[in-house]
Design a protein around this motif. Structure first.
Motif, PDB file in Angstrom:
ATOM      1  N   UNK A  56      -7.680   7.002 -12.560  1.00  0.00           N
ATOM      2  CA  UNK A  56      -6.612   7.659 -11.803  1.00  0.00           C
ATOM      3  C   UNK A  56      -6.143   6.726 -10.688  1.00  0.00           C
ATOM      4  N   UNK A  57      -5.005   7.084 -10.068  1.00  0.00           N
ATOM      5  CA  UNK A  57      -4.533   6.382  -8.865  1.00  0.00           C
ATOM      6  C   UNK A  57      -3.839   5.070  -9.148  1.00  0.00           C
ATOM      7  N   UNK A  58      -3.249   4.516  -8.088  1.00  0.00           N
ATOM      8  CA  UNK A  58      -2.510   3.260  -8.162  1.00  0.00           C
ATOM      9  C   UNK A  58      -3.169   2.247  -7.233  1.00  0.00           C
ATOM     10  N   UNK A  59      -3.892   1.288  -7.798  1.00  0.00           N
ATOM     11  CA  UNK A  59      -4.619   0.314  -6.979  1.00  0.00           C
ATOM     12  C   UNK A  59      -3.698  -0.683  -6.278  1.00  0.00           C
ATOM     13  N   UNK A  60      -2.417  -0.665  -6.580  1.00  0.00           N
ATOM     14  CA  UNK A  60      -1.482  -1.529  -5.852  1.00  0.00           C
ATOM     15  C   UNK A  60      -1.419  -1.168  -4.373  1.00  0.00           C
ATOM     16  N   UNK A  61      -1.853   0.047  -4.018  1.00  0.00           N
ATOM     17  CA  UNK A  61      -1.882   0.427  -2.603  1.00  0.00           C
ATOM     18  C   UNK A  61      -2.934  -0.346  -1.827  1.00  0.00           C
ATOM     19  N   UNK A  62      -3.822  -1.049  -2.524  1.00  0.00           N
ATOM     20  CA  UNK A  62      -4.834  -1.876  -1.861  1.00  0.00           C
ATOM     21  C   UNK A  62      -4.361  -3.314  -1.642  1.00  0.00           C
ATOM     22  N   UNK A  63      -3.108  -3.596  -1.984  1.00  0.00           N
ATOM     23  CA  UNK A  63      -2.561  -4.953  -1.845  1.00  0.00           C
ATOM     24  C   UNK A  63      -1.857  -5.153  -0.504  1.00  0.00           C
ATOM     25  N   UNK A  64      -1.872  -6.385  -0.014  1.00  0.00           N
ATOM     26  CA  UNK A  64      -1.240  -6.759   1.249  1.00  0.00           C
ATOM     27  C   UNK A  64       0.271  -6.546   1.219  1.00  0.00           C
ATOM     28  N   UNK A  65       0.855  -6.439   0.061  1.00  0.00           N
ATOM     29  CA  UNK A  65       2.306  -6.245  -0.056  1.00  0.00           C
ATOM     30  C   UNK A  65       2.797  -5.053   0.764  1.00  0.00           C
ATOM     31  N   UNK A  66       1.945  -4.057   0.945  1.00  0.00           N
ATOM     32  CA  UNK A  66       2.359  -2.875   1.712  1.00  0.00           C
ATOM     33  C   UNK A  66       2.325  -3.128   3.214  1.00  0.00           C
ATOM     34  N   UNK A  67       1.601  -4.156   3.649  1.00  0.00           N
ATOM     35  CA  UNK A  67       1.470  -4.467   5.077  1.00  0.00           C
ATOM     36  C   UNK A  67       2.429  -5.580   5.510  1.00  0.00           C
ATOM     37  N   UNK A  68       2.728  -6.488   4.585  1.00  0.00           N
ATOM     38  CA  UNK A  68       3.535  -7.663   4.913  1.00  0.00           C
ATOM     39  C   UNK A  68       4.870  -7.342   5.585  1.00  0.00           C
ATOM     40  N   UNK A  69       5.655  -6.378   5.067  1.00  0.00           N
ATOM     41  CA  UNK A  69       6.952  -6.108   5.709  1.00  0.00           C
ATOM     42  C   UNK A  69       6.819  -5.657   7.159  1.00  0.00           C
ATOM     43  N   UNK A  70       5.738  -4.965   7.479  1.00  0.00           N
ATOM     44  CA  UNK A  70       5.533  -4.516   8.857  1.00  0.00           C
ATOM     45  C   UNK A  70       5.330  -5.705   9.789  1.00  0.00           C
ATOM     46  N   UNK A  71       4.557  -6.688   9.337  1.00  0.00           N
ATOM     47  CA  UNK A  71       4.324  -7.876  10.156  1.00  0.00           C
ATOM     48  C   UNK A  71       5.608  -8.681  10.349  1.00  0.00           C
ATOM     49  N   UNK A  72       6.302  -8.964   9.252  1.00  0.00           N
ATOM     50  CA  UNK A  72       7.525  -9.780   9.331  1.00  0.00           C
ATOM     51  C   UNK A  72       8.580  -9.092  10.189  1.00  0.00           C
ATOM     52  N   UNK A  73       8.750  -7.800  10.004  1.00  0.00           N
ATOM     53  CA  UNK A  73       9.746  -7.044  10.797  1.00  0.00           C
ATOM     54  C   UNK A  73       9.390  -7.079  12.279  1.00  0.00           C
ATOM     55  N   UNK A  74       8.118  -6.941  12.599  1.00  0.00           N
ATOM     56  CA  UNK A  74       7.691  -6.955  14.004  1.00  0.00           C
ATOM     57  C   UNK A  74       7.988  -8.295  14.654  1.00  0.00           C
ATOM     58  N   UNK A  75       7.617  -9.391  14.004  1.00  0.00           N
ATOM     59  CA  UNK A  75       7.843 -10.731  14.575  1.00  0.00           C
ATOM     60  C   UNK A  75       9.339 -11.002  14.688  1.00  0.00           C
ATOM     61  N   UNK A  76      10.108 -10.570  13.704  1.00  0.00           N
ATOM     62  CA  UNK A  76      11.576 -10.717  13.783  1.00  0.00           C
ATOM     63  C   UNK A  76      12.128 -10.012  15.022  1.00  0.00           C
ATOM     64  N   UNK A  77      11.651  -8.792  15.280  1.00  0.00           N
ATOM     65  CA  UNK A  77      12.131  -8.033  16.428  1.00  0.00           C
ATOM     66  C   UNK A  77      11.739  -8.699  17.743  1.00  0.00           C
ATOM     67  N   UNK A  78      10.531  -9.195  17.818  1.00  0.00           N
ATOM     68  CA  UNK A  78      10.040  -9.808  19.067  1.00  0.00           C
ATOM     69  C   UNK A  78      10.756 -11.114  19.396  1.00  0.00           C
ATOM     70  N   UNK A  79      11.237 -11.793  18.332  1.00  0.00           N
ATOM     71  CA  UNK A  79      11.850 -13.088  18.562  1.00  0.00           C
ATOM     72  C   UNK A  79      13.369 -13.014  18.540  1.00  0.00           C
TER      73      UNK A  79
END
Length: 372
Positions: free
Chosen positions: A349-372
């Motif tokens: 059962x379930x979708x193990x893709x939720x354990x991948x960094x792909x779900x976190x990456x956009x949050x990091x890039x968006x944050x650094x874009x906003x700060x700079x």
């Protein structure tokens, strides 16, 4: 277009640390908007990456005067490199990063990978008389320098409630699995005639390595096809000595690492060749109860069945994939455990893709874009 200079720095992590390089560094570098420099202690396994540079530090003992001087050496590197954004990946860089910000106006991000103060009080890494002093000093720094920190990056969602100083300016970036170009998530290559068990990550009594060995020995008595591979680095000499004694006469147990760091690609290879992985990290007075360990993300992303300590947070996490056999390491029924170890029973059962960094990456890039 001129690229924004970003430094990601740590005192105790290697320059190819998974979080600093494979998650933060590569995620920002691939936008082609940032020039990344990673500062950490030297590693022989670092590959060349576009838009990423490395500044290795000479190795030193955890309990040494040299360690006290390292933050000031890193401050001199800041001044030389002149970054516009600094991600400080340890509390030891808070003061020097604050000083650099005062002098040069850089954006200051604090990557909180541990509840450092609580961790020091709860573990025996440091001599007992200085634990309270160190823990208090760390928390004092974190609170006093809060106004200087532009944003907090939290490796665990539980830190939101544990660390009040991060209030209103934090982003949770969990340590999910970030496969590299030559890595395929959920790629399984086990040996058909063996039952391969694996223990990965920091090798320590507190992480359950000796419980893993004990379980492997009991299973081996029932089935001689059982194998155990231990892959990781052991920082405490007493644990390393005990480990070598425990496996000395066991030709079915293999150690990769121990007294040296193991490249992350070798860890992933061991995971993908295994049939079952151990997650037996000890509760430590509740210190680990609410953490979702990096191993859980790596194992589930690669669909590795888990022999799991009965921790409610971890059990709930694994239940979404049907990923684990829950055990009490102190009361193992090896015959029953062996009968439960049927590969076809897991990841139904379930979708193990939720354990991948792909779900976190956009949050990091968006944050650094906003700060700079």
């Amino acid at each position: 277009m001129k690229k924004t200079k970003v430094v990601i720095a740590s005192v105790l992590k290697p320059i190819d640390d998974t979080r600093m390089l494979e998650k933060f560094g590569l995620s920002l570098a691939e936008t082609n908007k940032y020039d990344i420099n990673i500062i950490g202690f030297e590693s022989k396994n670092t590959n060349v990456h576009d838009n990423i540079h490395f500044t290795p530090l000479k190795s030193f003992s955890r309990l040494s005067f040299s360690r006290l001087l390292k933050p000031w050496h890193i401050l001199s590197l800041y001044i030389k490199q002149k970054p516009q954004v600094i991600i400080a990946s340890t509390h030891e860089l808070l003061i020097v990063t604050f000083l650099y910000k005062i002098l040069f106006g850089a954006k200051f991000l604090y990557d909180v990978q541990e509840n450092y103060s609580k961790s020091i009080r709860s573990t025996n890494i440091y001599p007992r008389p200085i634990r309270a002093i160190l823990a208090t000093w760390i928390r004092l720094k974190e609170w006093c320098l809060r106004p200087a920190v532009d944003h907090y990056l939290l490796a665990e969602s539980i830190y939101v409630s544990q660390l009040a100083f991060t209030k209103n300016k934090y982003t949770v970036l969990e340590n999910k699995y970030a496969p590299q170009a030559d890595e395929k998530p959920a790629y399984r290559i086990p040996e058909p005639d063996k039952i391969n068990l694996v223990y990965t990550g920091t090798i320590a009594d507190s992480n359950g390595v000796f419980e893993a060995i004990s379980i492997a020995k009991q299973l081996y008595q029932l089935d001689s096809s059982v194998r155990l591979r231990i892959v990781g680095y052991c920082a405490l000499k007493r644990d390393l000595l005990r480990l070598k004694e425990e496996i000395a006469d066991c030709d079915f147990i293999e150690l990769n690492g121990g007294d040296h760091l193991v490249p992350h690609n070798e860890i992933i290879e061991a995971i993908q060749k295994a049939d079952y992985g151990f997650v037996l990290k000890k509760p430590n007075n509740g210190m680990n109860d609410d953490k979702v360990l990096t191993r859980l993300f790596e194992y589930t992303a690669n669909k590795l069945p888990i022999i799991l300590l009965n921790n409610p947070t971890w059990v709930e996490f694994c239940e979404q994939f049907n990923a684990a056999i829950v055990v009490d390491p102190n009361h193992i029924n090896a015959t029953e455990l062996l009968s439960q170890m049927q590969p076809q029973n897991f990841y139904t059962i379930g979708d193990t893709n939720t354990s991948l960094w792909d779900s976190e990456k956009p949050k990091l890039v968006s944050l650094i874009d906003q700060l700079t």
